[in-house]
Design an enzyme around this catalytic site. Structure first.
Site, mmCIF file in Angstrom:
data_model
loop_
_atom_site.group_PDB
_atom_site.id
_atom_site.type_symbol
_atom_site.label_atom_id
_atom_site.label_comp_id
_atom_site.label_asym_id
_atom_site.label_seq_id
_atom_site.Cartn_x
_atom_site.Cartn_y
_atom_site.Cartn_z
ATOM 1 C CG LEU A 33 -1.963 -1.173 1.246
ATOM 2 C CD1 LEU A 33 -2.924 -1.021 2.445
ATOM 3 C CD2 LEU A 33 -2.787 -1.282 -0.044
ATOM 4 C CB ALA A 81 4.760 -5.166 -6.197
ATOM 5 C CG ASN A 99 9.863 -1.183 -4.349
ATOM 6 O OD1 ASN A 99 9.585 -1.235 -3.161
ATOM 7 N ND2 ASN A 99 8.990 -1.422 -5.290
ATOM 8 C CB SER A 124 7.772 0.184 -18.839
ATOM 9 O OG SER A 124 7.604 1.486 -19.335
ATOM 10 C CE1 TYR A 148 8.877 2.106 -13.483
ATOM 11 C CE2 TYR A 148 8.822 3.105 -15.666
ATOM 12 C CZ TYR A 148 8.287 2.245 -14.723
ATOM 13 O OH TYR A 148 7.165 1.521 -15.046
ATOM 14 C CE LYS A 152 8.678 -1.508 -14.072
ATOM 15 N NZ LYS A 152 7.906 -2.480 -13.292
ATOM 16 N NE ARG A 230 5.124 9.956 -24.091
ATOM 17 C CZ ARG A 230 5.900 10.877 -24.687
ATOM 18 N NH1 ARG A 230 5.813 11.090 -25.976
ATOM 19 N NH2 ARG A 230 6.765 11.576 -23.973
ATOM 20 N N GLY A 293 13.677 15.174 -20.237
ATOM 21 C CA GLY A 293 13.588 13.711 -20.283
ATOM 22 C C GLY A 293 12.422 13.189 -21.108
HETATM 23 P P1 NAD Z 1 0.632 1.602 -8.980
HETATM 24 O O1 NAD Z 1 1.604 2.370 -8.175
HETATM 25 O O2 NAD Z 1 -0.773 2.068 -9.007
HETATM 26 O O3 NAD Z 1 0.619 0.070 -8.515
HETATM 27 C C1 NAD Z 1 1.752 -0.563 -7.980
HETATM 28 C C2 NAD Z 1 1.337 -1.198 -6.667
HETATM 29 O O4 NAD Z 1 2.454 -1.887 -6.120
HETATM 30 C C3 NAD Z 1 0.884 -0.180 -5.629
HETATM 31 O O5 NAD Z 1 -0.363 -0.585 -5.101
HETATM 32 C C4 NAD Z 1 1.977 -0.224 -4.572
HETATM 33 O O6 NAD Z 1 1.462 0.024 -3.265
HETATM 34 C C5 NAD Z 1 2.519 -1.621 -4.728
HETATM 35 N N1 NAD Z 1 3.937 -1.807 -4.366
HETATM 36 C C6 NAD Z 1 5.004 -1.079 -4.747
HETATM 37 N N2 NAD Z 1 6.137 -1.594 -4.242
HETATM 38 C C7 NAD Z 1 5.772 -2.689 -3.519
HETATM 39 C C8 NAD Z 1 6.475 -3.648 -2.779
HETATM 40 N N3 NAD Z 1 7.805 -3.583 -2.619
HETATM 41 N N4 NAD Z 1 5.787 -4.646 -2.184
HETATM 42 C C9 NAD Z 1 4.442 -4.723 -2.304
HETATM 43 N N5 NAD Z 1 3.710 -3.831 -2.988
HETATM 44 C C10 NAD Z 1 4.374 -2.828 -3.594
HETATM 45 O O7 NAD Z 1 1.213 1.487 -10.450
HETATM 46 P P2 NAD Z 1 0.551 0.907 -11.773
HETATM 47 O O8 NAD Z 1 0.389 2.028 -12.693
HETATM 48 O O9 NAD Z 1 -0.599 0.047 -11.438
HETATM 49 O O10 NAD Z 1 1.760 0.034 -12.300
HETATM 50 C C11 NAD Z 1 1.865 -1.355 -12.059
HETATM 51 C C12 NAD Z 1 3.151 -1.870 -12.651
HETATM 52 O O11 NAD Z 1 3.173 -1.578 -14.038
HETATM 53 C C13 NAD Z 1 4.413 -1.224 -12.071
HETATM 54 O O12 NAD Z 1 5.410 -2.210 -11.974
HETATM 55 C C14 NAD Z 1 4.778 -0.191 -13.093
HETATM 56 O O13 NAD Z 1 6.154 0.078 -13.099
HETATM 57 C C15 NAD Z 1 4.354 -0.881 -14.379
HETATM 58 N N6 NAD Z 1 4.057 0.053 -15.462
HETATM 59 C C16 NAD Z 1 3.189 1.089 -15.254
HETATM 60 C C17 NAD Z 1 2.936 2.001 -16.271
HETATM 61 C C18 NAD Z 1 2.041 3.180 -16.045
HETATM 62 O O14 NAD Z 1 2.171 4.168 -16.757
HETATM 63 N N7 NAD Z 1 1.112 3.151 -15.099
HETATM 64 C C19 NAD Z 1 3.546 1.829 -17.506
HETATM 65 C C20 NAD Z 1 4.414 0.755 -17.704
HETATM 66 C C21 NAD Z 1 4.661 -0.130 -16.660
HETATM 67 C C1 WQD Z 2 2.366 12.033 -21.824
HETATM 68 C C2 WQD Z 2 2.518 13.289 -22.695
HETATM 69 C C3 WQD Z 2 4.065 14.887 -21.794
HETATM 70 C C4 WQD Z 2 1.704 15.831 -18.223
HETATM 71 C C5 WQD Z 2 5.357 8.133 -18.249
HETATM 72 C C6 WQD Z 2 6.640 7.426 -17.941
HETATM 73 C C7 WQD Z 2 6.664 6.068 -18.580
HETATM 74 C C8 WQD Z 2 5.403 5.257 -18.290
HETATM 75 C C9 WQD Z 2 4.146 6.054 -18.406
HETATM 76 C C10 WQD Z 2 5.702 3.569 -16.626
HETATM 77 C C11 WQD Z 2 3.968 13.763 -22.829
HETATM 78 C C12 WQD Z 2 2.658 15.449 -21.815
HETATM 79 C C13 WQD Z 2 2.163 15.297 -19.415
HETATM 80 C C14 WQD Z 2 1.320 17.192 -18.177
HETATM 81 C C15 WQD Z 2 1.844 17.375 -20.523
HETATM 82 N N1 WQD Z 2 5.368 4.764 -16.955
HETATM 83 N N2 WQD Z 2 2.226 16.055 -20.540
HETATM 84 N N3 WQD Z 2 1.394 17.910 -19.344
HETATM 85 O O1 WQD Z 2 5.902 10.649 -19.999
HETATM 86 O O2 WQD Z 2 4.818 9.246 -21.820
HETATM 87 O O3 WQD Z 2 5.273 8.250 -19.642
HETATM 88 O O4 WQD Z 2 4.262 7.332 -17.792
HETATM 89 O O5 WQD Z 2 6.353 2.773 -17.221
HETATM 90 O O6 WQD Z 2 7.807 5.427 -18.121
HETATM 91 O O7 WQD Z 2 7.719 8.203 -18.433
HETATM 92 O O8 WQD Z 2 3.481 9.902 -19.821
HETATM 93 O O9 WQD Z 2 1.385 10.958 -19.142
HETATM 94 O O10 WQD Z 2 3.554 11.830 -18.189
HETATM 95 O O11 WQD Z 2 3.027 12.248 -20.581
HETATM 96 O O12 WQD Z 2 1.891 18.071 -21.525
HETATM 97 O O13 WQD Z 2 0.922 17.739 -17.135
HETATM 98 O O14 WQD Z 2 1.809 14.355 -22.045
HETATM 99 O O15 WQD Z 2 4.992 15.874 -22.132
HETATM 100 O O16 WQD Z 2 4.107 14.274 -24.112
HETATM 101 P P1 WQD Z 2 4.965 9.604 -20.387
HETATM 102 P P2 WQD Z 2 2.823 11.251 -19.337
#
Ligand code: NAD
Ligand code: WQD
Length: 336
Positions: A33, A81, A99, A124, A148, A152, A230, A293
């Site tokens: 959590l 997680a 983590n 990711s 990050y 991954k 995106r 970035g």
């Molecule tokens: P999120 O933060 O909503 O969910 C991750 C959950 O993992 C959370 O509930 C957190 O409390 C739990 N958690 C974190 N570290 C933990 C640990 N050490 N032990 C137990 N629980 C732990 O994120 P999400 O968006 O649901 O993402 C889920 C997974 O997908 C993550 O691994 C994230 O890196 C990956 N991912 C997310 C995105 C995105 O944009 N949301 C994109 C690509 C990959």
């Molecule tokens: C999307 C577009 C911003 C916010 C991130 C992580 C990536 C992945 C998903 C886990 C971009 C623009 C954003 C704002 C804006 N996570 N933007 N104003 O950066 O593609 O990806 O989340 O794996 O690793 O980098 O997603 O939703 O932040 O941005 O203009 O307030 O929206 O510049 O073009 P991003 P995002």
């Protein structure tokens, strides 16, 4: 069949747990959590009509994993997680490596000890880095541009090596593009703590009146309208990709690496317009400088998922916005 879902109280995890329960699986959620709320479990039950088992704990807690693997008849693990803030990862790299990487190592070690060899890992699109070509295919070079993304990629490589060492492993590395949207019930959705880093939750908070305006990070990229592009994917499509991966792993050993995206790019301005249509609200916005970035543009080649998993995304950007708006407007303060 009990599926262990680490991070199952989180955004993508909770939507996946609903679908697993709907498909008749027993589900055990392990979540510390750190980025979610326990009330998510009640909401999951409200939608699915069934309650997953829930243990609050850390995936790095070896003794706890041993206890859970002894107590539950777990056949597969979906490992969500992890920590995901691009802003935070460069300030706290060790926290992210511990983590995300150590967490995955401890999990895999304890799975093997318990003779559980089926694992779906949340990777990711960020593992690709600066596009050499687009759309990104799974064969695109891997060169993450932040800690990050490195974390991954490291886990992907560790799991590849693990599978090469023991043919019992069945591993899916799922590379998500940009998950958005929410369950159609409006009961669960993305609930970032503090100021959202990502576009969709920020947009939704502007529409609901919690934020004054959206800052658009740059309108001078070489894209369709100058703003970042995106591949947004509905979280329920992403969730169903995990069920498709589990079905695939039933039949196939080794490692499969798959993009989960739609294959379609959408610009910031296009998403803002779609959100205005979905919500009926005008979104105040301001163009500001580029966010350090950020990549200008990326999207998936999504064909491989269709071919190997028989899975493809169904929902378009309008539906993503409609569902995000339903969640946000029904729950202006998220799960609080
Ligand atoms: P999120 O933060 O909503 O969910 C991750 C959950 O993992 C959370 O509930 C957190 O409390 C739990 N958690 C974190 N570290 C933990 C640990 N050490 N032990 C137990 N629980 C732990 O994120 P999400 O968006 O649901 O993402 C889920 C997974 O997908 C993550 O691994 C994230 O890196 C990956 N991912 C997310 C995105 C995105 O944009 N949301 C994109 C690509 C990959
Ligand atoms: C999307 C577009 C911003 C916010 C991130 C992580 C990536 C992945 C998903 C886990 C971009 C623009 C954003 C704002 C804006 N996570 N933007 N104003 O950066 O593609 O990806 O989340 O794996 O690793 O980098 O997603 O939703 O932040 O941005 O203009 O307030 O929206 O510049 O073009 P991003 P995002």
């Amino acid at each position: 069949m009990t599926i262990l879902v680490t991070g199952g109280a989180g955004y993508i995890g909770s939507h996946t747990v609903v679908q697993l329960l709907d498909a008749g699986h027993e589900v055990l959620v392990l979540d510390n959590l750190c980025n979610s709320k326990a009330t998510v479990i009640d909401r999951i039950e409200k939608i699915a009509g069934k309650r997953p088992h829930f243990i609050q704990g850390d995936v790095r807690d070896r003794a706890l994993l041993q206890e859970l693997f002894a107590k539950f008849a777990i056949t597969a693990v979906i490992h969500f997680a992890g920590l995901k803030s691009v802003a935070e990862c460069s300030v706290k790299p060790l926290l992210y490596y511990d983590n995300n990487v150590s967490g995955s190592i401890v999990l895999a070690e304890e799975m093997a000890r318990a003779n559980i060899y089926t694992l779906v890992f949340s990777s990711s699109a960020t593992v690709y880095g600066e596009p050499v070509f687009l759309p990104y295919t799974e064969a695109h070079p891997l060169k993450p541009i932040n800690v990050y993304g490195q974390s991954k990629l490291m886990v992907e490589q560790i799991l590849q090596d693990l599978a090469a060492s023991n043919s019992a492993w069945r591993i899916a590395l799922l590379r998500y593009f940009n998950p958005v949207g929410a369950h159609a019930s409006g009961h669960i959705g993305e609930d970032p703590s503090g100021i959202p880093n990502n576009l969709m939750p920020f947009l939704a908070q502007v529409a609901v009146g919690k934020r004054e305006y959206l800052s658009i990070f740059g309108d001078d990229y070489e894209t369709v309208d100058g703003t970042g592009v995106r591949d947004y994917i509905h979280v329920d499509d992403l969730a169903s990709g995990h069920l498709a991966a589990l079905t695939y792993l039933d039949q196939h050993a080794g490692v499969v690496t798959v993009n989960l995206g739609t294959g379609k790019g959408t610009s910031v301005l296009e998403l803002v317009s779609a959100f205005e249509r979905a919500s009926g609200k005008a979104i105040a916005r301001q163009i500001v400088g580029r966010r350090p970035g950020d990549l200008p543009e990326y999207y998936a080649q999504a064909d491989y998922a269709k071919r190997v998993l028989g899975w493809q995304a169904k929902h378009d950007v309008d539906r993503m916005c409609t569902d995000s708006w339903r969640w946000q407007s029904q729950n202006p303060n998220g799960f609080n």
